[in-house]
Design an enzyme around this catalytic site. Structure first.
Site, PDB file in Angstrom:
ATOM      1  N   LYS A  62       0.937  -1.150  -0.217  1.00  0.00           N
ATOM      2  CA  LYS A  62      -0.098  -0.026   0.148  1.00  0.00           C
ATOM      3  C   LYS A  62       0.905   1.292  -0.096  1.00  0.00           C
ATOM      4  O   LYS A  62       1.912   1.231   0.175  1.00  0.00           O
ATOM      5  CB  LYS A  62      -0.975   0.033   1.192  1.00  0.00           C
ATOM      6  N   ARG A 102      -3.334 -10.157   5.000  1.00  0.00           N
ATOM      7  CA  ARG A 102      -3.840 -10.287   3.569  1.00  0.00           C
ATOM      8  C   ARG A 102      -2.580  -9.613   2.571  1.00  0.00           C
ATOM      9  O   ARG A 102      -2.027  -8.551   2.716  1.00  0.00           O
ATOM     10  CB  ARG A 102      -4.920  -9.331   3.399  1.00  0.00           C
TER      11      ARG A 102
END
Ligand code: HH2
Length: 285
Positions: free
Chosen positions: A231, A265
């Site tokens: 991210k 995840r």
């Protein structure tokens, strides 16, 4: 910050469709995006054989759950039609039913949840935390697990100007409220995981505050799932473009697990698995 031991007060098993997942050690959820536009660049568009091949490889590398997505929820993403989302994910779910690990489907739509569960999915990963009409009822009538994620706004505009008075308190309150709603609808506590939703309507400092005090989210009393992989807030710390964020992502996953996360995840399964093995060997019991 004081070092946190494993959160023994949090449930140690997750009922996940056909599986009961032991969460006494941290688990890896592998990402398989059947999309043309995922932010990480790993999406395999509508290519079913490639998605299946990727899922099998990630399980060989150590994935404990495979999460299949048919719609990008990156900042600025346009929603896809239900029919298109179904066309992308259903054939993959059907083929992967024999994978030997739980199959999760990343969707916010009740129609997609219903079809995915009928096709054999064991978990619904809902970035809208049961915000869609009939979502809770759809999952309640099954044995599937659900991930309730916090998002402020909608993907198209969520990064425009997200504001919080107290990001940690607001995210905790939201997740508690959604977990209560899920239980009232008939989803037992042992099927629920919560996720603060890194990057979903959060500025850099919000993401950092949530990761620093992830132990507070674990204290809600449900297993915590985190999606930090590749991210942009990790990219801005490490000063790396998206395709060079594997090391930063593994480091962040470890920090999250150290603060109580039970499921990470990730895109980079093999590297994460090695790091978690080291963590498991060293972490106090
Ligand atoms: N992040 C993304 C998608 N789904 N689900 C949960 N529970 N938590 C997350 O942090 C999360 C999520 C975004 O990542 P990715 O799937 O790699 O990208 P895209 O949405 O662009 O397909």
């Amino acid at each position: 910050m004081p070092f946190r031991r494993l959160h023994f007060d949090v449930m140690q098993t997750l009922q996940c469709g056909r599986f009961r997942l032991d969460l006494s050690r941290p688990r890896i959820m592998a990402i398989v995006n059947v999309t043309p536009d995922s932010f990480s660049g790993d999406g395999v568009a509508g290519d079913v054989p490639r998605a299946v091949e990727r899922a099998r490889r990630l399980v060989d590398e150590g994935a404990d759950i495979v999460d299949i997505g048919g719609e990008s929820t990156r900042p600025g993403a346009q929603p896809v039609l239900v029919a298109e989302e179904l066309r992308r994910i259903l054939p993959v779910v059907e083929v992967l039913a024999d994978l030997g690990v739980p199959i999760s489907v990343d969707t916010r739509r009740s129609e997609v949840m219903r079809a995915a569960l009928a096709a054999g999915a064991d978990m619904i990963n809902d970035v809208c935390a049961l915000g869609a009409e009939a979502a809770a009822e759809t999952i309640a009538g099954t044995s599937a697990a659900v991930c309730l994620m916090h998002m402020r706004g909608i993907p198209e505009s969520m990064q425009a100007d997200p504001r919080y008075e107290d990001v940690l308190g607001e995210v905790c309150a939201f997740l508690s409220e959604r977990a209560n709603l899920a239980q009232r609808a008939g989803i037992e506590a042992g099927r629920i995981v919560v996720d603060p939703g890194f990057g979903f309507g959060k500025r850099f400092e919000h993401n950092l505050a949530l990761l620093k005090r992830l132990d507070r989210i674990a204290d809600i009393g449900f297993p915590v799932l985190v999606g930090l992989s590749r991210k942009s807030f990790l990219g801005s710390i490490a000063d790396r473009p998206v395709q060079e964020r594997a090391a930063a992502s593994v480091a962040a996953a470890l920090m999250a697990v150290d603060r109580g996360a039970r499921i990470v995840r990730v895109h980079d399964v093999a590297a994460t698995r090695d790091a978690l093995k080291i963590w498991t060997a060293i972490a106090p019991r």
